[in-house]
Design a protein around this motif. Structure first.
Motif, PDB file in Angstrom:
ATOM      1  N   GLY A  61       0.777  -1.223   0.000  1.00 56.77           N
ATOM      2  CA  GLY A  61       0.000   0.000   0.000  1.00 56.77           C
ATOM      3  C   GLY A  61       0.809   1.274   0.000  1.00 56.77           C
ATOM      4  N   GLY A  62       2.050   1.223  -0.468  1.00 54.08           N
ATOM      5  CA  GLY A  62       2.901   2.413  -0.507  1.00 54.08           C
ATOM      6  C   GLY A  62       2.234   3.532  -1.288  1.00 54.08           C
ATOM      7  N   PRO A  63       2.111   4.730  -0.715  1.00 56.48           N
ATOM      8  CA  PRO A  63       1.363   5.810  -1.372  1.00 56.48           C
ATOM      9  C   PRO A  63       2.005   6.307  -2.659  1.00 56.48           C
ATOM     10  N   ASN A  64       3.298   6.099  -2.813  1.00 54.42           N
ATOM     11  CA  ASN A  64       3.993   6.582  -4.003  1.00 54.42           C
ATOM     12  C   ASN A  64       4.345   5.459  -4.974  1.00 54.42           C
ATOM     13  N   LYS A  65       3.780   4.285  -4.749  1.00 51.57           N
ATOM     14  CA  LYS A  65       4.104   3.131  -5.584  1.00 51.57           C
ATOM     15  C   LYS A  65       2.983   2.850  -6.578  1.00 51.57           C
ATOM     16  N   ALA A  66       3.396   2.466  -7.779  1.00 55.07           N
ATOM     17  CA  ALA A  66       2.425   2.002  -8.757  1.00 55.07           C
ATOM     18  C   ALA A  66       1.987   0.593  -8.383  1.00 55.07           C
ATOM     19  N   GLY A  67       0.981   0.118  -9.070  1.00 56.70           N
ATOM     20  CA  GLY A  67       0.544  -1.251  -8.839  1.00 56.70           C
ATOM     21  C   GLY A  67      -0.916  -1.334  -8.446  1.00 56.70           C
ATOM     22  N   VAL A  68      -1.503  -2.465  -8.768  1.00 57.60           N
ATOM     23  CA  VAL A  68      -2.892  -2.717  -8.430  1.00 57.60           C
ATOM     24  C   VAL A  68      -2.971  -3.168  -6.967  1.00 57.60           C
ATOM     25  N   ALA A  69      -4.065  -2.862  -6.303  1.00 60.13           N
ATOM     26  CA  ALA A  69      -4.258  -3.298  -4.924  1.00 60.13           C
ATOM     27  C   ALA A  69      -4.404  -4.818  -4.885  1.00 60.13           C
ATOM     28  N   PRO A  70      -3.918  -5.454  -3.817  1.00 56.89           N
ATOM     29  CA  PRO A  70      -3.997  -6.928  -3.757  1.00 56.89           C
ATOM     30  C   PRO A  70      -5.400  -7.469  -3.961  1.00 56.89           C
ATOM     31  N   GLU A  71      -6.402  -6.802  -3.372  1.00 53.50           N
ATOM     32  CA  GLU A  71      -7.763  -7.324  -3.482  1.00 53.50           C
ATOM     33  C   GLU A  71      -8.333  -7.196  -4.897  1.00 53.50           C
ATOM     34  N   GLU A  72      -7.733  -6.344  -5.731  1.00 53.57           N
ATOM     35  CA  GLU A  72      -8.199  -6.181  -7.109  1.00 53.57           C
ATOM     36  C   GLU A  72      -7.416  -7.053  -8.093  1.00 53.57           C
ATOM     37  N   THR A  73      -6.385  -7.725  -7.589  1.00 51.84           N
ATOM     38  CA  THR A  73      -5.500  -8.485  -8.472  1.00 51.84           C
ATOM     39  C   THR A  73      -6.165  -9.705  -9.109  1.00 51.84           C
ATOM     40  N   PRO A  74      -6.954 -10.499  -8.372  1.00 49.08           N
ATOM     41  CA  PRO A  74      -7.530 -11.693  -9.025  1.00 49.08           C
ATOM     42  C   PRO A  74      -8.366 -11.380 -10.257  1.00 49.08           C
ATOM     43  N   ALA A  75      -9.195 -10.345 -10.198  1.00 44.06           N
ATOM     44  CA  ALA A  75     -10.030 -10.008 -11.358  1.00 44.06           C
ATOM     45  C   ALA A  75      -9.171  -9.556 -12.534  1.00 44.06           C
ATOM     46  N   LEU A  76      -8.153  -8.752 -12.250  1.00 38.77           N
ATOM     47  CA  LEU A  76      -7.259  -8.303 -13.318  1.00 38.77           C
ATOM     48  C   LEU A  76      -6.503  -9.484 -13.908  1.00 38.77           C
ATOM     49  N   ALA A  77      -6.056 -10.385 -13.071  1.00 46.80           N
ATOM     50  CA  ALA A  77      -5.312 -11.558 -13.554  1.00 46.80           C
ATOM     51  C   ALA A  77      -6.174 -12.406 -14.483  1.00 46.80           C
ATOM     52  N   ARG A  78      -7.414 -12.624 -14.112  1.00 45.88           N
ATOM     53  CA  ARG A  78      -8.300 -13.434 -14.961  1.00 45.88           C
ATOM     54  C   ARG A  78      -8.536 -12.749 -16.314  1.00 45.88           C
ATOM     55  N   ALA A  79      -8.688 -11.435 -16.279  1.00 47.01           N
ATOM     56  CA  ALA A  79      -8.923 -10.700 -17.533  1.00 47.01           C
ATOM     57  C   ALA A  79      -7.705 -10.744 -18.443  1.00 47.01           C
ATOM     58  N   ILE A  80      -6.529 -10.584 -17.881  1.00 46.22           N
ATOM     59  CA  ILE A  80      -5.309 -10.612 -18.698  1.00 46.22           C
ATOM     60  C   ILE A  80      -5.058 -12.017 -19.242  1.00 46.22           C
ATOM     61  N   ALA A  81      -5.323 -13.021 -18.420  1.00 51.25           N
ATOM     62  CA  ALA A  81      -5.098 -14.403 -18.856  1.00 51.25           C
ATOM     63  C   ALA A  81      -5.945 -14.768 -20.066  1.00 51.25           C
ATOM     64  N   ALA A  82      -7.054 -14.059 -20.269  1.00 51.69           N
ATOM     65  CA  ALA A  82      -7.946 -14.358 -21.382  1.00 51.69           C
ATOM     66  C   ALA A  82      -7.565 -13.638 -22.667  1.00 51.69           C
ATOM     67  N   LEU A  83      -6.584 -12.747 -22.608  1.00 52.81           N
ATOM     68  CA  LEU A  83      -6.205 -11.969 -23.793  1.00 52.81           C
ATOM     69  C   LEU A  83      -5.321 -12.785 -24.738  1.00 52.81           C
ATOM     70  N   PRO A  84      -5.417 -12.532 -26.046  1.00 53.71           N
ATOM     71  CA  PRO A  84      -4.503 -13.166 -27.006  1.00 53.71           C
ATOM     72  C   PRO A  84      -3.175 -12.418 -27.045  1.00 53.71           C
ATOM     73  N   ARG A  85      -2.148 -13.067 -27.545  1.00 52.87           N
ATOM     74  CA  ARG A  85      -0.848 -12.451 -27.830  1.00 52.87           C
ATOM     75  C   ARG A  85      -0.070 -12.015 -26.593  1.00 52.87           C
TER      76      ARG A  85
END
Length: 240
Positions: free
Chosen positions: A140-164
């Motif tokens: 949770g570093g205020p100056n760090k990029a990155g998705v929040a841990p609780e939002e990661t599973p949904a993002l991971a599933r969406a990326i895994a479905a992409l081609p290329r």
């Protein structure tokens, strides 16, 4: 015996530094009860010139990480004779996705679906899928990029479905702390998230965490790839 005036230059070469870092990794793996072959060293060559990369390549390294995309592409052109796998570990803006898609084998800092979609659309057909890691703001570093841990599973599933593109795992850059136990606690949070995603059936294999100052704690927690710059190339020159 070598004159003392010659000892320091020889002992501070990139090749020697690489040997030292590999020894650190081996000791950390032994302490953690892990096989040293489970951990990949990724030298971070940002701000250093092609000659430094050539020296590290001559010492056996074949993959390098860069933060600054245009600087990396310019450097790649000067090193086109070497079979290097380039990793983009810096933030990726929308106007740079085409460069990343065309010139890198890995993108470690993906934290938005929009960026992943652009990388997938712009990946040249003649290249293999782009390896992608999701950057997680694990502490949770205020100056760090990155998705929040609780939002990661949904993002991971969406990326895994992409081609290329191929989702490979997670990348973290926690706030620096000096205490080993504090480092370990943060890295274990990332390992827990990584394991949770795998338990959901996502075929991920890469946990990119740990740098020069905390690679031992990262390896103890389960890192599979440590990104090391300063301990290999020395202090970074100021970026113009």
């Amino acid at each position: 015996m070598l004159p003392l005036s010659l000892v320091r230059p020889i002992m501070t070469t990139i090749a020697f530094n690489l040997h030292t870092v590999h020894e650190r990794i081996a000791r950390a793996c032994m302490a953690a009860g892990r096989d040293v072959n489970e951990v990949t060293l990724l030298p971070v060559s940002k701000t250093f010139g092609p000659d430094a990369v050539r020296e590290a390549f001559a010492a056996g390294e074949t993959a390098f990480a860069e933060n600054y995309i245009q600087e990396a592409v310019d450097k790649q052109a000067l090193l086109a004779d070497l079979p290097i796998a380039w990793h983009c570990i810096g933030p990726i803006q929308s106007n740079k996705t085409r460069l990343v898609a065309a010139h890198f084998a890995w993108a470690h800092a993906v934290d938005r679906l929009k960026i992943a979609q652009r990388l997938a659309e712009q990946r040249p057909a003649e290249l293999p899928p782009l390896n992608v890691c999701i950057q997680v703001n694990i502490d949770g570093g205020p100056n760090k990029a990155g998705v929040a841990p609780e939002e990661t599973p949904a993002l991971a599933r969406a990326i895994a479905a992409l081609p290329r593109v191929r989702l490979r795992g997670l990348m973290t850059i926690p706030e620096p702390v000096d205490d080993f136990d504090a480092q370990l606690a943060v890295h274990r949070r990332a390992r827990g998230l990584f394991d949770a995603l795998r338990s959901e059936g996502l075929a991920i294999d890469t946990l990119s965490m740990g740098m020069s100052a905390d690679l031992e704690a990262a390896i103890h927690a389960g890192s599979t790839m440590v990104r090391v710059g300063t301990a290999i190339f020395g202090g970074r020159p100021p970026k113009n």
